[in-house]
Design an enzyme around this catalytic site. Structure first.
Site, short mmCIF file in Angstrom:
data_model
loop_
_atom_site.label_atom_id
_atom_site.label_comp_id
_atom_site.label_asym_id
_atom_site.label_seq_id
_atom_site.Cartn_x
_atom_site.Cartn_y
_atom_site.Cartn_z
CG ASN A 189 4.43 71.08 -21.24
OD1 ASN A 189 4.06 72.15 -20.76
ND2 ASN A 189 4.92 70.98 -22.47
NE ARG A 190 5.18 69.21 -12.52
CZ ARG A 190 5.61 70.48 -12.50
NH1 ARG A 190 6.29 70.97 -13.53
NH2 ARG A 190 5.38 71.25 -11.46
#
Length: 211
Positions: A189-190
């Site tokens: 999810n970065r």
């Protein structure tokens, strides 16, 4: 496919304050060993960033040849664009990127020339043709053609008649004394892990940065 549509997730590993070394050089050693064990191509390749006389940052790939607690060593032509930039401003940055491991390392440091003994020893350990190329190349200068370079190489090789060239005084090593490290591990999810080591009064301070 449009560039904006290219993406992938990162999920191979985690990096946190509980599984890292208190010494950034040891942490670098651990990650480099893992990169070599994973047979990552050109694992020792690093982007060297300097500031040119025009004020613009300049980046190019060089190869790491040694490292220890005192710093990181690479070799080049002292009269090259990067050599002249380092002479004017020795504050430089190194960047390693290992996409197979979803990892990056950034190192900020101060570059200084290695001793003549170290430079000569490494120069003469290189393949003979690499020694010849380093001897005849006025790196970063304008040349009239590829043929000009090849002829110059062939003429010098013939002149040497099988012998190794003398050490060129304009060629040698730099030792980069680190003052800051950032270890980056890709995450889902970065929400990437970013752990920074900064040197304060000869002591390394560790902190986490937001992704």
């Amino acid at each position: 496919m449009k560039l904006k549509d290219i993406r992938r997730d990162y999920s191979q590993a985690k990096l946190n304050e509980h599984n890292i070394s208190p010494n950034p050089v040891q942490q670098f050693q651990d990650w480099m060993n893992q990169a070599l064990e994973a047979n990552i191509r050109d694992a020792t390749a690093m982007s060297l960033v300097t500031v040119g006389k025009d004020g613009f940052p300049q980046s190019r790939i060089v190869l790491l040849k040694d490292f220890e607690q005192e710093g990181f060593t690479f070799f080049t032509n002292y009269r090259s664009e990067k050599g002249m930039a380092i002479e004017a401003n020795p504050k430089i940055s190194l960047h390693f990127f290992w996409p197979e491991l979803e990892r990056q390392i950034r190192i900020s440091g101060i570059a200084c020339k290695t001793s003549l003994v170290i430079s000569k020893k490494y120069f003469h350990s290189r393949p003979q043709k690499s020694q010849i190329a380093a001897s005849i190349s006025e790196q970063s200068s304008v040349v009239q053609s590829r043929e000009f370079l090849e002829n110059k190489f062939a003429e010098y090789a013939e002149e040497l008649n099988g012998k190794n060239p003398d050490y060129p005084e304009n060629w040698g090593g730099y030792l980069v004394e680190p003052v800051k490290f950032e270890f980056w591990q890709g995450r889902e999810n970065r929400l990437h892990d970013r752990i920074v080591y900064e040197k304060t009064d000869d002591e390394w301070k560790i902190k986490r940065l937001a992704p």
